[in-house]
Design a protein around this motif. Structure first.
Motif, PDB file in Angstrom:
ATOM      1  N   GLU A 186       0.792  -1.356   0.068  1.00  0.00           N
ATOM      2  CA  GLU A 186      -0.158   0.142  -0.093  1.00  0.00           C
ATOM      3  C   GLU A 186       0.734   1.327  -0.052  1.00  0.00           C
ATOM      4  O   GLU A 186       0.712   2.261  -0.755  1.00  0.00           O
ATOM      5  CB  GLU A 186      -1.003   0.175   1.079  1.00  0.00           C
ATOM      6  N   GLU A 187       1.849   1.310   0.836  1.00  0.00           N
ATOM      7  CA  GLU A 187       2.801   2.315   0.789  1.00  0.00           C
ATOM      8  C   GLU A 187       3.759   2.531  -0.633  1.00  0.00           C
ATOM      9  O   GLU A 187       3.998   3.663  -0.673  1.00  0.00           O
ATOM     10  CB  GLU A 187       3.904   2.282   1.896  1.00  0.00           C
ATOM     11  N   VAL A 188       4.072   1.562  -1.138  1.00  0.00           N
ATOM     12  CA  VAL A 188       4.773   1.569  -2.566  1.00  0.00           C
ATOM     13  C   VAL A 188       3.557   2.005  -3.459  1.00  0.00           C
ATOM     14  O   VAL A 188       3.929   2.920  -4.265  1.00  0.00           O
ATOM     15  CB  VAL A 188       5.107   0.169  -2.837  1.00  0.00           C
ATOM     16  N   LYS A 189       2.405   1.709  -3.517  1.00  0.00           N
ATOM     17  CA  LYS A 189       1.312   2.078  -4.217  1.00  0.00           C
ATOM     18  C   LYS A 189       1.153   3.762  -4.203  1.00  0.00           C
ATOM     19  O   LYS A 189       1.019   4.526  -4.877  1.00  0.00           O
ATOM     20  CB  LYS A 189      -0.157   1.391  -3.907  1.00  0.00           C
ATOM     21  N   SER A 190       1.260   3.924  -2.759  1.00  0.00           N
ATOM     22  CA  SER A 190       0.856   5.602  -2.735  1.00  0.00           C
ATOM     23  C   SER A 190       1.943   6.254  -3.253  1.00  0.00           C
ATOM     24  O   SER A 190       1.878   7.499  -3.371  1.00  0.00           O
ATOM     25  CB  SER A 190       0.548   5.800  -1.326  1.00  0.00           C
ATOM     26  N   ARG A 191       3.106   5.641  -3.446  1.00  0.00           N
ATOM     27  CA  ARG A 191       4.381   6.525  -3.894  1.00  0.00           C
ATOM     28  C   ARG A 191       4.711   6.191  -5.423  1.00  0.00           C
ATOM     29  O   ARG A 191       5.799   6.296  -5.916  1.00  0.00           O
ATOM     30  CB  ARG A 191       5.669   6.348  -3.254  1.00  0.00           C
ATOM     31  N   SER A 192       3.636   5.358  -6.083  1.00  0.00           N
ATOM     32  CA  SER A 192       4.028   4.857  -7.276  1.00  0.00           C
ATOM     33  C   SER A 192       3.965   5.888  -8.474  1.00  0.00           C
ATOM     34  O   SER A 192       3.146   6.486  -8.544  1.00  0.00           O
ATOM     35  CB  SER A 192       3.026   3.578  -7.638  1.00  0.00           C
ATOM     36  N   PHE A 193       5.209   5.598  -9.265  1.00  0.00           N
ATOM     37  CA  PHE A 193       5.181   6.586 -10.421  1.00  0.00           C
ATOM     38  C   PHE A 193       4.392   5.814 -11.468  1.00  0.00           C
ATOM     39  O   PHE A 193       4.273   6.326 -12.669  1.00  0.00           O
ATOM     40  CB  PHE A 193       6.621   6.619 -10.622  1.00  0.00           C
ATOM     41  N   THR A 194       4.150   4.485 -11.356  1.00  0.00           N
ATOM     42  CA  THR A 194       3.825   3.875 -12.331  1.00  0.00           C
ATOM     43  C   THR A 194       2.244   3.452 -12.475  1.00  0.00           C
ATOM     44  O   THR A 194       1.800   3.605 -13.505  1.00  0.00           O
ATOM     45  CB  THR A 194       4.353   2.219 -12.344  1.00  0.00           C
ATOM     46  N   LEU A 195       1.483   3.473 -11.465  1.00  0.00           N
ATOM     47  CA  LEU A 195       0.283   3.004 -11.388  1.00  0.00           C
ATOM     48  C   LEU A 195      -0.587   4.130 -11.916  1.00  0.00           C
ATOM     49  O   LEU A 195      -0.411   5.247 -11.897  1.00  0.00           O
ATOM     50  CB  LEU A 195      -0.215   2.882  -9.796  1.00  0.00           C
ATOM     51  N   GLY A 196      -1.607   3.515 -12.905  1.00  0.00           N
ATOM     52  CA  GLY A 196      -2.698   4.547 -13.519  1.00  0.00           C
ATOM     53  C   GLY A 196      -1.916   4.971 -14.975  1.00  0.00           C
ATOM     54  O   GLY A 196      -2.892   5.519 -15.537  1.00  0.00           O
ATOM     55  N   VAL A 201       6.096  -2.574 -21.086  1.00  0.00           N
ATOM     56  CA  VAL A 201       7.037  -3.680 -20.233  1.00  0.00           C
ATOM     57  C   VAL A 201       7.332  -4.642 -20.940  1.00  0.00           C
ATOM     58  O   VAL A 201       6.936  -5.599 -21.550  1.00  0.00           O
ATOM     59  CB  VAL A 201       6.147  -4.018 -18.937  1.00  0.00           C
ATOM     60  N   SER A 202       8.808  -5.011 -20.673  1.00  0.00           N
ATOM     61  CA  SER A 202       9.281  -6.031 -21.304  1.00  0.00           C
ATOM     62  C   SER A 202       9.790  -7.076 -20.300  1.00  0.00           C
ATOM     63  O   SER A 202      10.414  -6.432 -19.461  1.00  0.00           O
ATOM     64  CB  SER A 202      10.482  -5.727 -22.253  1.00  0.00           C
ATOM     65  N   ASP A 203       9.469  -8.273 -20.528  1.00  0.00           N
ATOM     66  CA  ASP A 203      10.153  -9.294 -19.235  1.00  0.00           C
ATOM     67  C   ASP A 203      11.147  -9.903 -20.193  1.00  0.00           C
ATOM     68  O   ASP A 203      11.398  -9.675 -21.500  1.00  0.00           O
ATOM     69  CB  ASP A 203       8.923  -9.871 -18.673  1.00  0.00           C
ATOM     70  N   ALA A 204      11.629 -11.137 -19.947  1.00  0.00           N
ATOM     71  CA  ALA A 204      12.543 -11.948 -20.385  1.00  0.00           C
ATOM     72  C   ALA A 204      12.268 -12.202 -22.069  1.00  0.00           C
ATOM     73  O   ALA A 204      13.374 -11.945 -22.806  1.00  0.00           O
ATOM     74  CB  ALA A 204      12.750 -13.199 -19.843  1.00  0.00           C
ATOM     75  N   ASP A 205      10.969 -12.561 -22.379  1.00  0.00           N
ATOM     76  CA  ASP A 205      10.824 -12.798 -23.660  1.00  0.00           C
ATOM     77  C   ASP A 205       9.800 -12.007 -24.334  1.00  0.00           C
ATOM     78  O   ASP A 205       9.289 -12.334 -25.371  1.00  0.00           O
ATOM     79  CB  ASP A 205      10.794 -14.342 -23.935  1.00  0.00           C
ATOM     80  N   ARG A 206       8.865 -11.322 -23.645  1.00  0.00           N
ATOM     81  CA  ARG A 206       7.725 -10.697 -24.282  1.00  0.00           C
ATOM     82  C   ARG A 206       7.526  -9.346 -23.875  1.00  0.00           C
ATOM     83  O   ARG A 206       8.323  -8.639 -23.082  1.00  0.00           O
ATOM     84  CB  ARG A 206       6.393 -11.397 -23.302  1.00  0.00           C
ATOM     85  N   VAL A 207       6.710  -8.485 -24.756  1.00  0.00           N
ATOM     86  CA  VAL A 207       6.503  -7.003 -24.272  1.00  0.00           C
ATOM     87  C   VAL A 207       5.065  -6.760 -24.296  1.00  0.00           C
ATOM     88  O   VAL A 207       4.355  -7.305 -25.055  1.00  0.00           O
ATOM     89  CB  VAL A 207       6.996  -6.187 -25.635  1.00  0.00           C
ATOM     90  N   PHE A 208       4.680  -5.988 -23.423  1.00  0.00           N
ATOM     91  CA  PHE A 208       3.243  -5.900 -23.126  1.00  0.00           C
ATOM     92  C   PHE A 208       3.031  -4.600 -23.144  1.00  0.00           C
ATOM     93  O   PHE A 208       3.825  -3.533 -22.505  1.00  0.00           O
ATOM     94  CB  PHE A 208       2.936  -6.509 -21.657  1.00  0.00           C
ATOM     95  N   THR A 209       1.925  -3.928 -23.456  1.00  0.00           N
ATOM     96  CA  THR A 209       1.360  -2.460 -23.285  1.00  0.00           C
ATOM     97  C   THR A 209       0.123  -2.836 -22.498  1.00  0.00           C
ATOM     98  O   THR A 209      -0.743  -3.522 -22.832  1.00  0.00           O
ATOM     99  CB  THR A 209       1.224  -1.705 -24.684  1.00  0.00           C
ATOM    100  N   GLY A 210      -0.074  -1.919 -21.628  1.00  0.00           N
ATOM    101  CA  GLY A 210      -1.216  -1.786 -20.918  1.00  0.00           C
ATOM    102  C   GLY A 210      -1.235  -0.684 -19.786  1.00  0.00           C
ATOM    103  O   GLY A 210      -0.354   0.013 -19.597  1.00  0.00           O
ATOM    104  N   GLU A 211      -2.472  -0.705 -19.054  1.00  0.00           N
ATOM    105  CA  GLU A 211      -2.548   0.214 -18.061  1.00  0.00           C
ATOM    106  C   GLU A 211      -2.026  -0.480 -16.795  1.00  0.00           C
ATOM    107  O   GLU A 211      -2.312  -1.620 -16.392  1.00  0.00           O
ATOM    108  CB  GLU A 211      -4.088   0.679 -17.739  1.00  0.00           C
ATOM    109  N   ALA A 212      -1.332  -0.116 -16.173  1.00  0.00           N
ATOM    110  CA  ALA A 212      -0.673  -0.498 -14.466  1.00  0.00           C
ATOM    111  C   ALA A 212      -1.641  -0.216 -13.858  1.00  0.00           C
ATOM    112  O   ALA A 212      -2.186   0.863 -13.188  1.00  0.00           O
ATOM    113  CB  ALA A 212       0.547   0.316 -14.083  1.00  0.00           C
TER     114      ALA A 212
END
Ligand code: BTN
Length: 239
Positions: A186-196, A201-212
């Motif tokens: 919850e504390e991380v969420k309240s300071r998140s640059f990412t959410l919303g 995002v790329s992980d080892a072998d895929r790339v995704f686009t979407g709303e965090a």
């Protein structure tokens, strides 16, 4: 206690490597390694970490203690939160956390956390651009990197910063359990640059686009794709 012993060196390849060499010491848990500069500082995903002598904090702490529950995925967000709190209490500037480990002020990265595992031990590496002037950053990262000095105009004292950070680390790591993980998130969420935000995002072998849209209780990022489907990303980076 985190920081019960502080091993300070002028220069090292990487404080995470020096910390790893100390893992077998009987008092390993809580040892902190601090360097004036690093010749091979590293970031996540094999990147180099700009580590000019005397300008920043290059710190690694050893966690070699029984952990309460399966909280290993939370060590990086928890450490980032502790660093954010220290920066805020010493500078008065709000810090945001860009999933999973970037410390952001005014849209620029001022620090990062790198958690590495050896057996049951963890090394929590922290790099903070403390007193770097904007023009000292290599040109290729100048548009996205900054320092506490660059964002506040004030210079910061490394030892004061580290003492405060050790306390915040001890508080957060000793209270992190299966039961408290949601409070940390919850504390991380309240300071998140990412959410919303809509992110790619790329992980080892895929790339995704979407709303965090949130975090899973293991710290992974939840993205809502164009079809409304929720995708769980355990590790990766926001492009
Ligand atoms: C990142 O943002 O990718 C993480 C950066 C972590 C850098 C720190 S500096 C101290 C420790 N030693 C290293 O080689 N890396 C971490």
């Amino acid at each position: 206690m985190i920081g019960h012993t502080v091993i300070s060196v002028d220069e090292v390849s990487s404080t995470n490597d020096l910390a790893r060499d100390l893992l077998e010491r009987p008092d390993a848990d809580g040892i902190a390694v601090l360097a004036g500069g690093q010749t091979k500082g590293r970031g996540r995903l094999g990147r180099a970490w700009f580590s000019p002598a005397g300008k920043g904090i290059y710190l690694s702490v050893i966690l070699r203690r029984p952990l309460h529950g399966d909280i290993t995925g939370l060590l990086c967000p928890a450490a980032s939160l502790a660093v954010a709190k220290t920066i805020e209490s010493l500078s008065g500037i709000n810090v945001l956390i860009k999933w999973p480990n970037d410390l952001i002020i005014n849209g620029k990265k001022v620090g990062g956390v790198l958690v590495e595992r050896t057996g049951d031990s963890f090394i929590v590496g922290v790099g903070i651009n403390l007193n770097t002037s904007p023009e000292e950053f290599p040109e290729e990262i100048r548009h996205k990197a900054s320092s506490l000095y660059g964002e506040s105009g004030a210079m910061f004292e490394k030892n004061i910063f580290c003492q405060d950070l050790f306390l915040n680390f001890e508080r957060i790591f000793s209270s992190l359990t299966d039961e408290t993980r949601d409070n940390v998130l919850e504390e991380v969420k309240s300071r998140s640059f990412t959410l919303g935000k809509t992110v790619t995002v790329s992980d080892a072998d895929r790339v995704f686009t979407g709303e965090a849209v949130g975090f899973e209780s293991d710290g992974s990022l939840l993205l809502k794709d164009a079809n409304g489907k929720i995708v769980n990303i355990k590790s990766g980076e926001i492009l």
